[in-house]
Every structure is written in structure tokens, then in C-alpha cells.
Design a protein around this motif. Structure first.
Motif, PDB file in Angstrom:
ATOM      1  N   UNK A   1       0.846  -1.192   0.000  1.00 20.74           N
ATOM      2  CA  UNK A   1       0.000   0.000   0.000  1.00 20.74           C
ATOM      3  C   UNK A   1       0.879   1.239   0.000  1.00 20.74           C
ATOM      4  N   UNK A   2       0.508   2.212  -0.828  1.00 20.56           N
ATOM      5  CA  UNK A   2       1.218   3.491  -0.899  1.00 20.56           C
ATOM      6  C   UNK A   2       0.543   4.492   0.023  1.00 20.56           C
ATOM      7  N   UNK A   3       1.344   5.163   0.826  1.00 18.03           N
ATOM      8  CA  UNK A   3       0.813   6.175   1.739  1.00 18.03           C
ATOM      9  C   UNK A   3       0.962   7.553   1.119  1.00 18.03           C
ATOM     10  N   UNK A   4      -0.095   8.347   1.233  1.00 16.52           N
ATOM     11  CA  UNK A   4      -0.069   9.683   0.668  1.00 16.52           C
ATOM     12  C   UNK A   4       0.639  10.651   1.596  1.00 16.52           C
ATOM     13  N   UNK A   5       1.112  11.746   1.050  1.00 16.34           N
ATOM     14  CA  UNK A   5       1.840  12.743   1.825  1.00 16.34           C
ATOM     15  C   UNK A   5       0.963  13.316   2.935  1.00 16.34           C
ATOM     16  N   UNK A   6       1.494  13.371   4.150  1.00 18.91           N
ATOM     17  CA  UNK A   6       0.816  13.959   5.318  1.00 18.91           C
ATOM     18  C   UNK A   6      -0.465  13.222   5.703  1.00 18.91           C
TER      19      UNK A   6
ATOM     20  N   UNK B   1      -0.822  -6.199   9.703  1.00 19.03           N
ATOM     21  CA  UNK B   1       0.488  -5.575   9.879  1.00 19.03           C
ATOM     22  C   UNK B   1       0.779  -4.750   8.635  1.00 19.03           C
ATOM     23  N   UNK B   2       1.082  -3.478   8.819  1.00 17.40           N
ATOM     24  CA  UNK B   2       1.513  -2.619   7.720  1.00 17.40           C
ATOM     25  C   UNK B   2       2.925  -2.143   8.044  1.00 17.40           C
ATOM     26  N   UNK B   3       3.868  -2.528   7.189  1.00 16.49           N
ATOM     27  CA  UNK B   3       5.290  -2.417   7.492  1.00 16.49           C
ATOM     28  C   UNK B   3       5.992  -1.574   6.428  1.00 16.49           C
TER      29      UNK B   3
ATOM     30  N   UNK C   1       7.248   5.784   1.787  1.00 15.09           N
ATOM     31  CA  UNK C   1       5.793   5.862   1.609  1.00 15.09           C
ATOM     32  C   UNK C   1       5.188   4.572   1.067  1.00 15.09           C
ATOM     33  N   UNK C   2       5.878   3.454   1.246  1.00 16.03           N
ATOM     34  CA  UNK C   2       5.408   2.159   0.741  1.00 16.03           C
ATOM     35  C   UNK C   2       5.419   1.135   1.875  1.00 16.03           C
ATOM     36  N   UNK C   3       4.283   0.496   2.086  1.00 17.74           N
ATOM     37  CA  UNK C   3       4.117  -0.447   3.194  1.00 17.74           C
ATOM     38  C   UNK C   3       3.801  -1.842   2.665  1.00 17.74           C
ATOM     39  N   UNK C   4       4.465  -2.830   3.228  1.00 15.70           N
ATOM     40  CA  UNK C   4       4.022  -4.207   3.042  1.00 15.70           C
ATOM     41  C   UNK C   4       2.765  -4.410   3.881  1.00 15.70           C
ATOM     42  N   UNK C   5       1.796  -5.136   3.337  1.00 12.16           N
ATOM     43  CA  UNK C   5       0.536  -5.377   4.038  1.00 12.16           C
ATOM     44  C   UNK C   5       0.385  -6.876   4.250  1.00 12.16           C
ATOM     45  N   UNK C   6       0.206  -7.269   5.503  1.00 10.44           N
ATOM     46  CA  UNK C   6       0.049  -8.685   5.841  1.00 10.44           C
ATOM     47  C   UNK C   6      -1.193  -8.842   6.702  1.00 10.44           C
ATOM     48  N   UNK C   7      -1.953  -9.901   6.443  1.00 12.17           N
ATOM     49  CA  UNK C   7      -3.136 -10.208   7.247  1.00 12.17           C
ATOM     50  C   UNK C   7      -3.023 -11.630   7.782  1.00 12.17           C
ATOM     51  N   UNK C   8      -3.127 -11.770   9.099  1.00 10.72           N
ATOM     52  CA  UNK C   8      -3.131 -13.082   9.738  1.00 10.72           C
ATOM     53  C   UNK C   8      -4.536 -13.371  10.262  1.00 10.72           C
TER      54      UNK C   8
END
Length: 199
Positions: A15-20, A75-77, A82-89
Motif C-alpha cells: 500500500x502506498x501512503x499519501x503525503x501527510x 500488519x503494515x510495514x 511511503x510504501x508499506x508491506x501489508x500482511x493479514x493473519x
């Protein structure tokens, strides 16, 4: 629409996070179905589980938007700018009709110098009970702890995670402090676990 946005995030695993963008706005945008179905009060945990220069990981728990008995920890890592790995357990319910997350915490479970993610789960089980000759259906709380670790990845590569085998020596402890106490002395004889209590 909401389901398709979340499905795309989970399928991509990124997932990409936007500025601010605030944590809550970020999670609401990329995981809208789950973030709208929190396990209890909405709570985002920030913790440097996998320390890096890009910031802390984000954690939250939520029920499935359609199959409400399913419970997940997300988990968002951050691993690139501005880029997160997304994991769902999916949290195991241990033969229960329903479950809730009692605590999300971190500890070095195998004493290798790296902390694991621990999820303390309260599973409610309906058990027949006879009181004064009358049959009742009692809800009995059972506690267990799920353990998740991350696999080391090359720099700038997306991190991956794994669930560790179940440890029955951590069953029926109701608080993170009790679980930590067991983990701190791995060679001790474990004290007798407390009997589950009825609600």
C-alpha cells in the motif's frame, strides 16, 4: 467498492501512503472494509517491531466484514519511502464460536535477539452446565497466544512473515504480563495453568 479496494490491497500485499496522511486515514483508505469492523474499540498500535529508518509498523485487529466469526490481525510495514508491506493473519479460534484479541504485544520468544509479534486471544466456548438441577449454557473464556515472526529480506525488498507453531505452555494465561513471565524463563517448570472461568 469498499470490498474491491481492500481485496486489491491484500492481493498486491503493498500500500502506498499519501503525503501527510494520518495513520487512521491511511488504513481507512487502503483497508476500508476491515477498518470499519474493529475488534472492540478502534485502536492502531505503532511499534518498531522490525526496526528501520522508515518508521514504525502499524497493527490493528478486525473482524471480517461478511463472516463475522473470522478475526484478523493486520500488519503494515514500511520498507520503502511511503510504501508499506501489508500482511493479514487470521487468528485461530481454538474450537470457539467467537474470539477477541485481548492484547497485541512483542517479545523474544525463542531468545534469538529478535522480537516476535504475539496476539493474546480470548475464545469464548459455550459449555453445558447444570446448576441446582437446571441446565444452563455457560460461556467459558479460554486464552491462547499466537506467535508470528518476520523473515529477513534484502534491503528494499518486501518483508514476509510466518506463523510459529502453537505453544500450549502459553495457554490460559489472561494477560500479556503473564505470558511474558513464562517466556522470560524458558527452562523453568511451568506453573499449573489456571482453569478457564465462566462468564
Amino acid at each position: 467498492m469498499v470490498d474491491s479496494i481492500e481485496a486489491r490491497t491484500l492481493r498486491q500485499g503493498v500500500a502506498k501512503r499519501q503525503s501527510a496522511e494520518s495513520d487512521e486515514a491511511f488504513l481507512q483508505r487502503v483497508l476500508p472494509a476491515s477498518f470499519a469492523n474493529p475488534d472492540g474499540q478502534p485502536q492502531v498500535i505503532h511499534y518498531a517491531w522490525r526496526p528501520n529508518a522508515l518508521g514504525k509498523q502499524l497493527f490493528f485487529s478486525a473482524y471480517d466484514a461478511h463472516e463475522h466469526y473470522r478475526l484478523y490481525v493486520f500488519v503494515l510495514d514500511p520498507y520503502q519511502a511511503d510504501t508499506y508491506a501489508v500482511e493479514r493473519f487470521e487468528v485461530e479460534r481454538e474450537d470457539s464460536d467467537s474470539a477477541g484479541v485481548a492484547a497485541i504485544f512483542f517479545a523474544d520468544t525463542n531468545h534469538d535477539g529478535r522480537k516476535e509479534l504475539l496476539v493474546l486471544v480470548n475464545s469464548s466456548v459455550v459449555t453445558p452446565t447444570v446448576i441446582d438441577g437446571v441446565n444452563w449454557q455457560a460461556h467459558t473464556s479460554h486464552y491462547h497466544t499466537r506467535i508470528y515472526g518476520y523473515r529477513l529480506a534484502a534491503q528494499d525488498q518486501r518483508p514476509h512473515y510466518q506463523e510459529y507453531p502453537h505453544r500450549d505452555d502459553l495457554d490460559e494465561f489472561e494477560t500479556a504480563a503473564e505470558v511474558r513471565q513464562v517466556l522470560a524463563t524458558p527452562n523453568r517448570k511451568y506453573k499449573a495453568r489456571k482453569a478457564p472461568h465462566s462468564n
